[in-house]
Enzyme design. Structure first.
Site, short mmCIF file in Angstrom:
data_model
loop_
_atom_site.label_atom_id
_atom_site.label_comp_id
_atom_site.label_asym_id
_atom_site.label_seq_id
_atom_site.Cartn_x
_atom_site.Cartn_y
_atom_site.Cartn_z
N LYS A 59 51.08 -28.74 -29.99
CA LYS A 59 50.14 -28.97 -31.10
C LYS A 59 50.17 -30.43 -31.53
CE LYS A 59 49.52 -24.40 -33.00
NZ LYS A 59 50.69 -23.72 -32.38
N GLN A 172 49.94 -10.76 -36.30
CA GLN A 172 49.02 -11.30 -37.31
C GLN A 172 47.83 -10.39 -37.56
OE1 GLN A 172 48.31 -15.67 -36.99
NE2 GLN A 172 49.84 -15.61 -35.37
N GLY A 173 47.80 -9.25 -36.91
CA GLY A 173 46.85 -8.21 -37.28
C GLY A 173 45.65 -7.99 -36.39
O1 O7M Z 1 51.83 -13.28 -31.84
P1 O7M Z 1 52.61 -14.11 -32.83
O2 O7M Z 1 51.98 -14.11 -34.19
O3 O7M Z 1 54.07 -13.84 -32.84
O4 O7M Z 1 52.55 -15.62 -32.29
C1 O7M Z 1 51.36 -16.31 -32.26
C2 O7M Z 1 51.49 -17.53 -31.39
O5 O7M Z 1 50.24 -18.20 -31.36
C3 O7M Z 1 52.52 -18.55 -31.86
O6 O7M Z 1 53.06 -19.16 -30.72
C4 O7M Z 1 51.69 -19.55 -32.64
O7 O7M Z 1 52.21 -20.85 -32.58
C5 O7M Z 1 50.37 -19.50 -31.89
N1 O7M Z 1 49.18 -19.81 -32.70
C6 O7M Z 1 48.88 -19.09 -33.82
O8 O7M Z 1 49.56 -18.13 -34.19
N2 O7M Z 1 47.79 -19.43 -34.57
C7 O7M Z 1 46.96 -20.45 -34.24
O9 O7M Z 1 45.98 -20.69 -34.91
C8 O7M Z 1 47.25 -21.19 -33.09
C9 O7M Z 1 48.33 -20.83 -32.31
C10 O7M Z 1 48.46 -21.50 -31.06
O10 O7M Z 1 48.87 -21.02 -30.05
O11 O7M Z 1 47.96 -22.73 -31.04
C11 O7M Z 1 47.94 -23.41 -29.86
#
Ligand code: O7M
Length: 224
Positions: A59, A172-173
């Site tokens: 990121k 996250q739902g």
């Molecule tokens: O499934 P989770 O919630 O345990 O994890 C979600 C993954 O997606 C985690 O690695 C976050 O960093 C990533 N992510 C988000 O949750 N939200 C975003 O808006 C963007 C990301 C992401 O992967 O950005 C590149």
């Protein structure tokens, strides 16, 4: 239809990657893991599952010079690197893309995010970020599964040539398959797999749910 597993928590994933390798399409390596284990750990994991898509989720959000330095530390071990979309092309994403192109690596850019706070600023910036993405033409774009409408906007604007990956499924739902129905190529799933007592079973179940929802929405809306 794709499933990427997010490996975020610092820990050892060699065994898990081996078990999931034939069941998922790729792995996204989070900053906590990369900071704890070092960039070389990406290479070690990759050797366990060479044909998967390996993405370093740095990121990045900095000037091009610093983003190139940072990406350069891990690029040899992965297929793609993720950067934020709001930093713009000149002096930032344009330089990063040229650098990754020169290494034969792919750039993935965040268009918006999955958490509720994304509405505060990120969503307002979406029209400008879409302009950036149209000019930049990165290989991939991140758009939130929690708001499939945003996924649809990105797909319609950028067309079929871009890989859309959508986080927010599970913990996250968002339901498996919901972002795929909106136009995503991959859904990113972390805790619903890595935090499960049986990650292999969890990944297989999510796959089945993706397939079911996708065939349903394709049947009703012709995949639009
Ligand atoms: O499934 P989770 O919630 O345990 O994890 C979600 C993954 O997606 C985690 O690695 C976050 O960093 C990533 N992510 C988000 O949750 N939200 C975003 O808006 C963007 C990301 C992401 O992967 O950005 C590149």
């Amino acid at each position: 239809m794709g499933l990427l597993v997010a490996l975020d928590r610092p820990g050892g994933y060699e065994e898990l990657v081996g078990k999931l390798c034939s069941r998922v399409d790729g792995f996204k390596l989070g900053l906590p893991l990369l900071m704890a284990r070092g960039p070389g750990y990406a290479g070690l994991l990759r050797r366990r599952c060479r044909d998967a898509l390996w993405v370093a989720d740095l990121k990045l959000a900095d000037i091009g010079y610093v983003m190139r330095l940072t990406a350069g530390l891990v690029a040899e071990h992965v297929d793609a690197v993720i950067a934020h979309g709001f930093v713009g092309v000149e002096g930032a994403l344009g330089e990063l893309k040229d650098y990754l192109d020169s290494l034969g690596k792919r750039l993935v850019v965040v268009a918006s995010m999955s958490h509720p706070g994304a509405r505060e600023a990120y969503d307002h910036a979406l029209p400008r970020i879409l302009e950036t993405l149209e000019r930049l033409r990165p290989w991939g774009v991140v758009a939130p599964a929690t708001r499939p409408g945003v996924v649809g906007i990105v797909r319609r604007r950028l067309g079929p040539g871009v890989a859309i990956m959508s986080p927010g499924v599970g913990a996250q739902g968002a339901e498996p398959g919901s972002a795929l129905c909106a136009g995503a190529d991959y859904e990113i799933v972390g805790r619903a797999i890595t935090g499960s007592g049986d990650p292999v079973e969890a990944a297989e179940r999510i796959r089945r749910e993706q397939e079911a929802r996708l065939s349903n929405c394709r049947g009703t809306s012709h995949g639009s």
